[in-house]
Scaffold this motif. Sequence first.
Motif, PDB file in Angstrom:
ATOM      1  N   PRO A   1     -12.717 -20.017   8.855  1.00  0.00           N
ATOM      2  CA  PRO A   1     -11.929 -21.218   8.611  1.00  0.00           C
ATOM      3  C   PRO A   1     -10.651 -21.238   9.424  1.00  0.00           C
ATOM      4  N   VAL A   2     -10.368 -22.371  10.033  1.00  0.00           N
ATOM      5  CA  VAL A   2      -9.106 -22.575  10.743  1.00  0.00           C
ATOM      6  C   VAL A   2      -8.135 -23.157   9.721  1.00  0.00           C
ATOM      7  N   LEU A   3      -7.106 -22.401   9.385  1.00  0.00           N
ATOM      8  CA  LEU A   3      -6.219 -22.755   8.293  1.00  0.00           C
ATOM      9  C   LEU A   3      -4.860 -23.198   8.810  1.00  0.00           C
ATOM     10  N   LYS A   4      -4.217 -24.055   8.065  1.00  0.00           N
ATOM     11  CA  LYS A   4      -2.924 -24.573   8.461  1.00  0.00           C
ATOM     12  C   LYS A   4      -1.820 -23.556   8.169  1.00  0.00           C
ATOM     13  N   TYR A   5      -0.687 -23.767   8.836  1.00  0.00           N
ATOM     14  CA  TYR A   5       0.527 -22.998   8.613  1.00  0.00           C
ATOM     15  C   TYR A   5       0.358 -21.519   8.908  1.00  0.00           C
ATOM     16  N   VAL A   6      -0.581 -21.190   9.814  1.00  0.00           N
ATOM     17  CA  VAL A   6      -0.760 -19.787  10.174  1.00  0.00           C
ATOM     18  C   VAL A   6       0.457 -19.279  10.913  1.00  0.00           C
ATOM     19  N   GLY A   7       1.036 -20.091  11.810  1.00  0.00           N
ATOM     20  CA  GLY A   7       2.230 -19.682  12.526  1.00  0.00           C
ATOM     21  C   GLY A   7       3.399 -19.456  11.602  1.00  0.00           C
TER      22      GLY A   7
ATOM     23  N   VAL B   1     -12.623 -19.125   0.840  1.00  0.00           N
ATOM     24  CA  VAL B   1     -11.654 -20.202   1.005  1.00  0.00           C
ATOM     25  C   VAL B   1     -10.648 -20.196  -0.144  1.00  0.00           C
ATOM     26  N   ARG B   2     -11.098 -19.848  -1.324  1.00  0.00           N
ATOM     27  CA  ARG B   2     -10.154 -19.747  -2.439  1.00  0.00           C
ATOM     28  C   ARG B   2      -9.139 -18.642  -2.194  1.00  0.00           C
ATOM     29  N   CYS B   3      -9.572 -17.542  -1.608  1.00  0.00           N
ATOM     30  CA  CYS B   3      -8.633 -16.465  -1.292  1.00  0.00           C
ATOM     31  C   CYS B   3      -7.602 -16.924  -0.264  1.00  0.00           C
ATOM     32  N   ALA B   4      -8.019 -17.798   0.634  1.00  0.00           N
ATOM     33  CA  ALA B   4      -7.088 -18.295   1.643  1.00  0.00           C
ATOM     34  C   ALA B   4      -5.974 -19.130   1.029  1.00  0.00           C
ATOM     35  N   ALA B   5      -6.172 -19.605  -0.179  1.00  0.00           N
ATOM     36  CA  ALA B   5      -5.150 -20.415  -0.839  1.00  0.00           C
ATOM     37  C   ALA B   5      -4.195 -19.581  -1.679  1.00  0.00           C
TER      38      ALA B   5
ATOM     39  N   ARG C   1      -3.311 -16.011   6.880  1.00  0.00           N
ATOM     40  CA  ARG C   1      -3.209 -15.517   8.246  1.00  0.00           C
ATOM     41  C   ARG C   1      -4.330 -14.536   8.548  1.00  0.00           C
ATOM     42  N   VAL C   2      -4.661 -13.675   7.586  1.00  0.00           N
ATOM     43  CA  VAL C   2      -5.725 -12.689   7.799  1.00  0.00           C
ATOM     44  C   VAL C   2      -7.070 -13.388   7.976  1.00  0.00           C
ATOM     45  N   LEU C   3      -7.331 -14.403   7.152  1.00  0.00           N
ATOM     46  CA  LEU C   3      -8.609 -15.098   7.228  1.00  0.00           C
ATOM     47  C   LEU C   3      -8.726 -15.971   8.473  1.00  0.00           C
ATOM     48  N   ALA C   4      -7.599 -16.336   9.074  1.00  0.00           N
ATOM     49  CA  ALA C   4      -7.638 -17.157  10.277  1.00  0.00           C
ATOM     50  C   ALA C   4      -7.491 -16.333  11.546  1.00  0.00           C
ATOM     51  N   SER C   5      -7.407 -15.033  11.443  1.00  0.00           N
ATOM     52  CA  SER C   5      -7.223 -14.184  12.613  1.00  0.00           C
ATOM     53  C   SER C   5      -8.545 -14.001  13.352  1.00  0.00           C
ATOM     54  N   ALA C   6      -8.455 -13.422  14.541  1.00  0.00           N
ATOM     55  CA  ALA C   6      -9.660 -13.196  15.346  1.00  0.00           C
ATOM     56  C   ALA C   6     -10.586 -12.185  14.690  1.00  0.00           C
ATOM     57  N   GLU C   7     -10.020 -11.243  13.929  1.00  0.00           N
ATOM     58  CA  GLU C   7     -10.858 -10.236  13.271  1.00  0.00           C
ATOM     59  C   GLU C   7     -11.716 -10.835  12.168  1.00  0.00           C
ATOM     60  N   ALA C   8     -11.371 -12.066  11.708  1.00  0.00           N
ATOM     61  CA  ALA C   8     -12.141 -12.673  10.621  1.00  0.00           C
ATOM     62  C   ALA C   8     -13.535 -13.080  11.058  1.00  0.00           C
ATOM     63  N   ALA C   9     -13.830 -12.950  12.351  1.00  0.00           N
ATOM     64  CA  ALA C   9     -15.182 -13.273  12.818  1.00  0.00           C
ATOM     65  C   ALA C   9     -16.230 -12.348  12.224  1.00  0.00           C
TER      66      ALA C   9
ATOM     67  N   PRO D   1      -3.268  -2.903   3.909  1.00  0.00           N
ATOM     68  CA  PRO D   1      -3.236  -3.344   5.310  1.00  0.00           C
ATOM     69  C   PRO D   1      -4.276  -4.432   5.556  1.00  0.00           C
ATOM     70  N   ASP D   2      -4.142  -5.131   6.686  1.00  0.00           N
ATOM     71  CA  ASP D   2      -5.005  -6.272   6.974  1.00  0.00           C
ATOM     72  C   ASP D   2      -6.472  -5.876   7.076  1.00  0.00           C
ATOM     73  N   ASP D   3      -6.758  -4.696   7.661  1.00  0.00           N
ATOM     74  CA  ASP D   3      -8.158  -4.318   7.821  1.00  0.00           C
ATOM     75  C   ASP D   3      -8.829  -4.046   6.483  1.00  0.00           C
ATOM     76  N   MET D   4      -8.053  -3.522   5.507  1.00  0.00           N
ATOM     77  CA  MET D   4      -8.635  -3.307   4.179  1.00  0.00           C
ATOM     78  C   MET D   4      -8.841  -4.624   3.449  1.00  0.00           C
ATOM     79  N   LEU D   5      -7.924  -5.581   3.664  1.00  0.00           N
ATOM     80  CA  LEU D   5      -8.123  -6.895   3.063  1.00  0.00           C
ATOM     81  C   LEU D   5      -9.401  -7.549   3.597  1.00  0.00           C
ATOM     82  N   LEU D   6      -9.642  -7.382   4.898  1.00  0.00           N
ATOM     83  CA  LEU D   6     -10.861  -7.930   5.476  1.00  0.00           C
ATOM     84  C   LEU D   6     -12.104  -7.289   4.877  1.00  0.00           C
ATOM     85  N   GLU D   7     -12.038  -5.996   4.598  1.00  0.00           N
ATOM     86  CA  GLU D   7     -13.174  -5.327   3.974  1.00  0.00           C
ATOM     87  C   GLU D   7     -13.453  -5.904   2.590  1.00  0.00           C
ATOM     88  N   VAL D   8     -12.387  -6.286   1.870  1.00  0.00           N
ATOM     89  CA  VAL D   8     -12.572  -6.924   0.562  1.00  0.00           C
ATOM     90  C   VAL D   8     -13.189  -8.313   0.746  1.00  0.00           C
ATOM     91  N   PHE D   9     -12.662  -9.073   1.724  1.00  0.00           N
ATOM     92  CA  PHE D   9     -13.177 -10.426   1.950  1.00  0.00           C
ATOM     93  C   PHE D   9     -14.631 -10.408   2.400  1.00  0.00           C
TER      94      PHE D   9
END
Length: 420
Positions: free
Chosen positions: A405-411, A67-71, A78-86, A49-57
Amino acid sequence: MPPCFVVRRKRSRSPPRGFDSARRTRTRPMPDAERAADAAKAGAAPALPDDMLLEVFKRLPPPRDVVRCAAVCRRWRRVLASAEAACLPAPPRHFGFFRNYAPSPLPPFVPAAGVVLDAGFVPVPPACGAVLADARGRRLLLRELGPGSARELRLIVCSPLEKTYVRVPSLYTAGHRVACTVLVPGEGAAFRVVVVLFGAAPNHFEVLVYSSASCWEAATGPVNREVVVRRGPSVVIGDVVYKLHGEDKYIMVVDAVKMTLSAVPLPNTGTLLYVGNHWIGKTGNGRLCFFAMREQLTLVKWVLAAPGKWVELQPVDLRMVMHPALVGDLAQTKLSAKMSDQLRGCKLVSFAAFCEATGTLFFVMADWVVALDPRSGRLQRLWHNTDESRPLGDVYPCEMLQWPPVLKYVGEAHEAGGVC
């Protein structure tokens, strides 16, 4: 005893009659349990799930690994560009800084965030080299040296992050003094270069503006007073360039659109101004500000609230913002902003840079580059110069990318269901 014979038969390279080669390369059927286990391993990352991915990041050092993970895939972007990524650990506010260093043909880079940048991709002959004239918006403005550089201004705009460069058409400057060479970043890859020349004839100036979308444009006019060209910092606010000229009592103002030249008088500081103890910058809302350092290491700031009206803000005692965990033994070192105090064993403190993107002030303290973070209000030492034969001068910081990071193609990733 009858003799023994050993018969060696030669193996034929052709397949025997009735041999099926497809049988030989057929893989062993995989049991259902083993196939399910391999499928679970392959789909482990998308199944988190997204929250566990954030814990890894969170446990990865920013900014490089994150940033490498974002690629990797759309969902991770999308997870790295979400509001929770703060909640991700914030990297340093700057990648580091460039500096002019004579033995190096190109300005070397001092990293502060684990990412090494350089300008080695710029095709400058090592025998000639180049020096930094300005830096802004994570781009450098280099002045190429070599034969003819005293009569010709050869400029290069480069991006150490994108590894791109643009050669600006050279300017013939014989008989003129170069008073200002400033880089004005634009949208995307667009930029402008503003150059101010003072002619050999008295009371004469020339403003030249180069745009990446066109060419050089020039305007000339008279000057009401004799101008002495001195080294000093510059600030860009919109289309206006402000340049501080050393010990002079004014700030030169260049309008890059109207191509006019004017001046702003300095505030009444109540202290003697000389090279290194005063600087210029800008506020978050785009107002010009002036800094001065008094002998007791008191930092004073003025803001230009209206034309000709400077407002003095609350001074800051730099001694009070020195934490031993951030500045080390500088907290106990005898420091002074007065040059003559070096005869009494004090180490000199001077301004080194102002980053317009982050509002960070940089100082040189006892051969250390120190940054004053506007968020925490604390000083932090970054790098020590060990070459005593070449003292530190101005530095040119390179600010960090927007974080998180604000990433492209999030939508697009969201519409695709967030799958890898």
